[in-house]
Design a protein around this motif. Structure first.
Motif: not given
Lengths: 146, 121
Positions: B101, B103, B105-106
């Motif tokens: 998993k 983020l 955002r990343d």
């Protein structure tokens, strides 16, 4: 038969127990991790089945047998499972043999019982007839006394 | 294949049972039958697959725990499993169902970077 997705999952309680028994005491296993392991186990079954089936098909057999599963484990690089699996299989086979003998014995006993019951019931009928004939004169005597 | 021994499944689930399996054979059989091209499975193969699955669960849990970051916190998390699937060869077949998993955002950032790279050409 249509299979619902849930049916292809293994029971959570059992999976959780196996995990807990494998890990050191007190390790906290997240719900997500448990679910993931359960799904991984289902995938493992599918992968092992497919692999074992290839061996069966190569041998032109339609039925998967123990040898196919063992070969699949080796193919999947789970050689570490081979010894414990062999041992477990031995115990299983002994258990199956015992069960077969017990049910064979039960069946034989049942047949013996039925045969002797048939003989006995015929004897009893004859005995009852004799008793009835003996009782009748007594009954008359009782009535006479009353 | 005759499943005349369904009643024995209950025996298998009792603790200290001689056969040494806890998972229900009937459920394992269901999963196996869902595999294409499989016609029939003999009793021994069914037993072995069930037992192997138990060994697999143990192996996956222990390996993930030992390799994982949870050893200090005494815990096993999803990411320990995902990492193990990626790093350990025998567990590679699990990478699709145990994806790592990241983020959101990343992920969006790496999308941006890819777009910029394309723009250079």
């Amino acid at each position: 038969m249509a299979e619902r997705p849930e049916d292809l999952n293994l029971p959570n309680a059992v999976i959780t127990r196996i995990i807990k028994e494998a890990l050191p005491d007190g390790v906290n296993v997240s719900k997500e991790a448990r679910r993931a392991i359960s799904q991984a186990a289902s995938v493992f079954v599918l992968y092992a089945t497919s692999c074992a089936n290839n061996f069966a098909m190569k041998a032109k057999r339609k039925t998967l047998n123990a040898g196919d599963v063992m070969a699949a484990m080796e193919e999947m690089e789970f050689e570490r499972f081979l010894e414990p699996l062999k041992e477990a299989l031995e115990v299983y086979k002994k258990g199956q043999k015992g069960k077969k003998e017990v049910s064979e014995q039960k069946r034989k006993d049942k047949e013996k019982k039925q045969d002797s019951e048939n003989d006995r019931s015929r004897e009893e009928e004859e005995e009852e007839e004799e008793e009835r004939m003996e009782e009748e004169p007594e009954a008359e005597e009782d009535e006479a006394e009353n | 294949m005759k499943m005349s021994q369904n009643s024995s499944d209950k025996d298998d689930q009792s603790p200290g049972n001689k056969k040494g399996i806890s998972l229900p054979i009937s459920r394992v059989r269901l999963i196996m039958k869902s595999s294409p091209d499989v016609s029939s499975i003999n009793q021994e193969a069914l037993f072995l697959t069930t037992k192997a699955t138990e060994l697999f669960v143990q192996h996956l849990a222990v390996t993930s725990f030992n390799n994982g970051s949870g050893k200090e916190t005494n815990s096993l998390s999803y990411s320990d499993l995902a990492n193990t699937a990626e790093e350990t060869e025998t567990f590679h077949f699990l990478t699709d169902i145990l994806p790592k998993k990241i983020l959101a955002r990343d992920y969006l950032q790496s999308l941006e970077e890819m777009k910029e790279e394309d723009a250079d050409f």
